[in-house]
Design a protein around this motif. Structure first.
Motif, PDB file in Angstrom:
ATOM      1  N   SER A  31       5.747  22.962  24.381  1.00  0.00           N
ATOM      2  CA  SER A  31       4.777  24.029  24.630  1.00  0.00           C
ATOM      3  C   SER A  31       3.643  23.545  25.521  1.00  0.00           C
ATOM      4  O   SER A  31       3.423  22.340  25.678  1.00  0.00           O
ATOM      5  N   GLU A  32       2.896  24.481  26.112  1.00  0.00           N
ATOM      6  CA  GLU A  32       1.666  24.111  26.777  1.00  0.00           C
ATOM      7  C   GLU A  32       0.699  23.570  25.727  1.00  0.00           C
ATOM      8  O   GLU A  32       0.857  23.829  24.529  1.00  0.00           O
ATOM      9  N   PHE A  33      -0.328  22.825  26.171  1.00  0.00           N
ATOM     10  CA  PHE A  33      -1.141  22.101  25.205  1.00  0.00           C
ATOM     11  C   PHE A  33      -2.025  23.010  24.355  1.00  0.00           C
ATOM     12  O   PHE A  33      -2.470  24.071  24.782  1.00  0.00           O
ATOM     13  N   ILE A  34      -2.249  22.552  23.127  1.00  0.00           N
ATOM     14  CA  ILE A  34      -3.225  23.144  22.213  1.00  0.00           C
ATOM     15  C   ILE A  34      -4.386  22.170  22.151  1.00  0.00           C
ATOM     16  O   ILE A  34      -4.227  21.028  21.711  1.00  0.00           O
ATOM     17  N   ARG A  35      -5.536  22.594  22.627  1.00  0.00           N
ATOM     18  CA  ARG A  35      -6.683  21.701  22.710  1.00  0.00           C
ATOM     19  C   ARG A  35      -7.298  21.483  21.321  1.00  0.00           C
ATOM     20  O   ARG A  35      -7.584  22.442  20.596  1.00  0.00           O
ATOM     21  N   VAL A  36      -7.500  20.228  20.973  1.00  0.00           N
ATOM     22  CA  VAL A  36      -8.097  19.854  19.686  1.00  0.00           C
ATOM     23  C   VAL A  36      -9.427  19.178  19.963  1.00  0.00           C
ATOM     24  O   VAL A  36      -9.491  18.171  20.679  1.00  0.00           O
ATOM     25  N   SER A  37     -10.494  19.732  19.405  1.00  0.00           N
ATOM     26  CA  SER A  37     -11.821  19.185  19.680  1.00  0.00           C
ATOM     27  C   SER A  37     -12.730  19.348  18.467  1.00  0.00           C
ATOM     28  O   SER A  37     -13.360  20.391  18.276  1.00  0.00           O
ATOM     29  N   ASN A  38     -12.750  18.333  17.617  1.00  0.00           N
ATOM     30  CA  ASN A  38     -13.715  18.237  16.510  1.00  0.00           C
ATOM     31  C   ASN A  38     -13.625  19.356  15.486  1.00  0.00           C
ATOM     32  O   ASN A  38     -14.612  19.667  14.810  1.00  0.00           O
ATOM     33  N   THR A  39     -12.482  19.972  15.348  1.00  0.00           N
ATOM     34  CA  THR A  39     -12.338  21.003  14.320  1.00  0.00           C
ATOM     35  C   THR A  39     -10.883  21.081  13.884  1.00  0.00           C
ATOM     36  O   THR A  39      -9.976  20.715  14.647  1.00  0.00           O
ATOM     37  N   LEU A  40     -10.687  21.548  12.669  1.00  0.00           N
ATOM     38  CA  LEU A  40      -9.342  21.764  12.150  1.00  0.00           C
ATOM     39  C   LEU A  40      -8.957  23.202  12.472  1.00  0.00           C
ATOM     40  O   LEU A  40      -9.555  24.144  11.949  1.00  0.00           O
ATOM     41  N   LEU A  41      -7.989  23.365  13.352  1.00  0.00           N
ATOM     42  CA  LEU A  41      -7.639  24.693  13.838  1.00  0.00           C
ATOM     43  C   LEU A  41      -6.885  25.492  12.781  1.00  0.00           C
ATOM     44  O   LEU A  41      -6.078  24.940  12.027  1.00  0.00           O
ATOM     45  N   PRO A  42      -7.119  26.803  12.737  1.00  0.00           N
ATOM     46  CA  PRO A  42      -6.355  27.654  11.812  1.00  0.00           C
ATOM     47  C   PRO A  42      -4.936  27.869  12.316  1.00  0.00           C
ATOM     48  O   PRO A  42      -4.650  27.712  13.509  1.00  0.00           O
ATOM     49  N   ASP A  73      -9.651  12.385  19.868  1.00  0.00           N
ATOM     50  CA  ASP A  73     -10.120  11.862  18.583  1.00  0.00           C
ATOM     51  C   ASP A  73      -8.929  11.644  17.663  1.00  0.00           C
ATOM     52  O   ASP A  73      -8.278  12.616  17.242  1.00  0.00           O
ATOM     53  N   PRO A  74      -8.583  10.405  17.326  1.00  0.00           N
ATOM     54  CA  PRO A  74      -7.387  10.154  16.508  1.00  0.00           C
ATOM     55  C   PRO A  74      -7.407  10.869  15.165  1.00  0.00           C
ATOM     56  O   PRO A  74      -6.385  11.428  14.741  1.00  0.00           O
ATOM     57  N   VAL A  75      -8.553  10.882  14.495  1.00  0.00           N
ATOM     58  CA  VAL A  75      -8.636  11.505  13.168  1.00  0.00           C
ATOM     59  C   VAL A  75      -8.435  13.000  13.266  1.00  0.00           C
ATOM     60  O   VAL A  75      -7.657  13.608  12.512  1.00  0.00           O
ATOM     61  N   CYS A  76      -9.135  13.631  14.205  1.00  0.00           N
ATOM     62  CA  CYS A  76      -9.028  15.078  14.357  1.00  0.00           C
ATOM     63  C   CYS A  76      -7.631  15.491  14.799  1.00  0.00           C
ATOM     64  O   CYS A  76      -7.074  16.483  14.321  1.00  0.00           O
ATOM     65  N   LEU A  77      -7.052  14.729  15.706  1.00  0.00           N
ATOM     66  CA  LEU A  77      -5.690  15.020  16.137  1.00  0.00           C
ATOM     67  C   LEU A  77      -4.705  14.870  14.982  1.00  0.00           C
ATOM     68  O   LEU A  77      -3.789  15.684  14.831  1.00  0.00           O
ATOM     69  N   ALA A  78      -4.895  13.863  14.170  1.00  0.00           N
ATOM     70  CA  ALA A  78      -4.000  13.651  13.033  1.00  0.00           C
ATOM     71  C   ALA A  78      -4.087  14.803  12.034  1.00  0.00           C
ATOM     72  O   ALA A  78      -3.068  15.287  11.524  1.00  0.00           O
ATOM     73  N   GLU A  79      -5.297  15.251  11.758  1.00  0.00           N
ATOM     74  CA  GLU A  79      -5.472  16.359  10.808  1.00  0.00           C
ATOM     75  C   GLU A  79      -4.811  17.626  11.328  1.00  0.00           C
ATOM     76  O   GLU A  79      -4.161  18.368  10.576  1.00  0.00           O
ATOM     77  N   VAL A 103     -10.235  19.283  31.802  1.00  0.00           N
ATOM     78  CA  VAL A 103      -9.663  18.575  30.644  1.00  0.00           C
ATOM     79  C   VAL A 103     -10.097  17.117  30.643  1.00  0.00           C
ATOM     80  O   VAL A 103     -10.548  16.579  29.625  1.00  0.00           O
ATOM     81  N   ASN A 104      -9.975  16.458  31.786  1.00  0.00           N
ATOM     82  CA  ASN A 104     -10.298  15.033  31.882  1.00  0.00           C
ATOM     83  C   ASN A 104     -11.778  14.768  31.655  1.00  0.00           C
ATOM     84  O   ASN A 104     -12.155  13.731  31.093  1.00  0.00           O
ATOM     85  N   ARG A 105     -12.631  15.691  32.072  1.00  0.00           N
ATOM     86  CA  ARG A 105     -14.068  15.509  31.913  1.00  0.00           C
ATOM     87  C   ARG A 105     -14.473  15.428  30.446  1.00  0.00           C
ATOM     88  O   ARG A 105     -15.471  14.808  30.085  1.00  0.00           O
ATOM     89  N   HIS A 106     -13.664  16.064  29.588  1.00  0.00           N
ATOM     90  CA  HIS A 106     -13.942  16.042  28.153  1.00  0.00           C
ATOM     91  C   HIS A 106     -13.071  15.017  27.418  1.00  0.00           C
ATOM     92  O   HIS A 106     -12.876  15.122  26.200  1.00  0.00           O
ATOM     93  N   GLY A 107     -12.546  14.062  28.152  1.00  0.00           N
ATOM     94  CA  GLY A 107     -11.819  12.962  27.526  1.00  0.00           C
ATOM     95  C   GLY A 107     -10.441  13.325  27.034  1.00  0.00           C
ATOM     96  O   GLY A 107     -10.012  12.840  25.979  1.00  0.00           O
TER      97      GLY A 107
END
Length: 335
Positions: A31-42, A73-79, A103-107
């Motif tokens: 799939s196209e990417f699902i952006r994960v950034s400091n939150t647990l997505l529903p 973020d390894p922890v956030c991505l793992a969750e 995308v790259n600007r935000h790491g």
């Protein structure tokens, strides 16, 4: 050999995945990417990007789909990976290849290729968070500004527990400019012990054959080439099968079926064969996308198709100024 359909943000979404896998020849999708950034997505966020999760993780044609995550973020991505895995995708893929500046600007994406230790940490965290039976794969480019750390990055991804590696054979700086450096994929294959899939600049059968020879990879990932020529995966399979393979019957080629499991030799998909798939694409676009986006999505695909199908040029020009779905549908019905 496996043929994978690439993730392409803003283009190769679930609607086009659906249609291209109905045409046939594709073994797996990402799939196209699902952006994960400091939150647990529903759950609904995952399902919005990968609605195949409601169909056993497969497209209408039965082709399995891995869901791709992007973040740093390894922890956030793992969750998030743990929550996503519970919805039943056919794998979790991690994006280390997107070259987009936002995308790259935000790491995220290819920017992480300057930090192999972070790549390892991300993959390891995700691998620990999901069931052992859930494949965890990764997609990378050759580097950020150059390819000097390509082997180091590949080893880091393997060391973190990735079960498969897709390599887009260009750096972030190269973006999508040709050529793709397939020979560098061979260098990566020489140092890792996991399957490697070659990606980048595969527009036709000749490209596919050269890519396999130069990269040493049995498996390929197709992106813009497949969007431009929906019959490309079938044509590649025909070339691999050789002249003695039995041809597949054309009578069963419909938008509601797939040739994925048919014999290996296929005729070229011409415009008349493709038209019903375009009509089905339009039907799905109208049923599942916001009205304001519908006309643009069809024109976007036609713009790609006209580089391979001359008839698509006429269709694109005829529909270019139309924005009302009813008028577009009427034009398509007359074809």
């Amino acid at each position: 050999m496996a043929i994978l359909l690439a993730p392409m943000e803003g283009l190769l979404d679930f609607v086009l995945r659906d249609i291209l896998t109905r045409v046939g020849g594709v073994d797996r999708c990402v799939s196209e990417f699902i952006r994960v950034s400091n939150t647990l997505l529903p759950d609904q966020v995952f399902i919005r990007v990968v609605p195949e999760l409601l169909n056993g993780g497969r497209t209408f044609a039965g082709v399995p789909v891995a869901a791709q995550l992007l973040g740093s973020d390894p922890v956030c991505l793992a969750e998030n990976a743990a929550r996503l895995a519970a919805l039943g995708p056919h794998g979790i893929d991690l994006n280390f290849g997107c070259p987009a500046k936002t995308v790259n600007r935000h790491g995220g994406g290819a920017a992480l290729l300057d930090e192999p230790e972070l790549l390892l940490a991300i993959v390891a965290a995700v691998r620990r968070a999901v069931p052992k039976t859930m494949p965890v794969s990764a997609k990378m480019r050759l580097g950020v500004h150059d390819d000097s750390r390509a082997l180091e990055c590949a080893l880091a991804l393997e060391g973190g527990g990735a079960s498969e590696l897709v390599v887009h054979a260009r750096t972030r700086a190269d973006a999508y400019r040709p050529p793709a450096y397939w020979e560098r994929i061979a260098d990566i294959r020489a140092v890792v012990n996991i399957p490697v899939v070659a990606n980048g600049e595969i527009w036709n059968v000749q490209d596919a054959l050269r890519c396999r020879e130069e990269s040493g990879c049995d498996s390929l990932m197709l992106g813009r080439g497949m969007v431009t020529n929906p019959g490309l995966a079938l044509a590649i399979r025909a070339a691999m099968a050789g002249p003695d393979a039995s041809p597949a019957p054309w009578g069963n080629v419909r938008p509601d079926s797939s040739l994925t499991t048919s014999p290996a030799l296929y005729p070229i998909i011409n415009w008349q064969v493709l038209l019903p798939f375009i009509a089905e694409f339009w039907r799905l676009v109208c049923a599942r996308l916001d009205r304001r986006k519908q006309a643009g999505r069809l024109k976007q695909w036609l713009n790609f198709l006209r580089h391979h199908h001359p008839e698509a040029e006429r269709a694109y020009m005829a529909l270019r100024t139309l924005s009302e779905p009813a008028a577009i549908g009427q034009w398509l019905a007359l074809q």
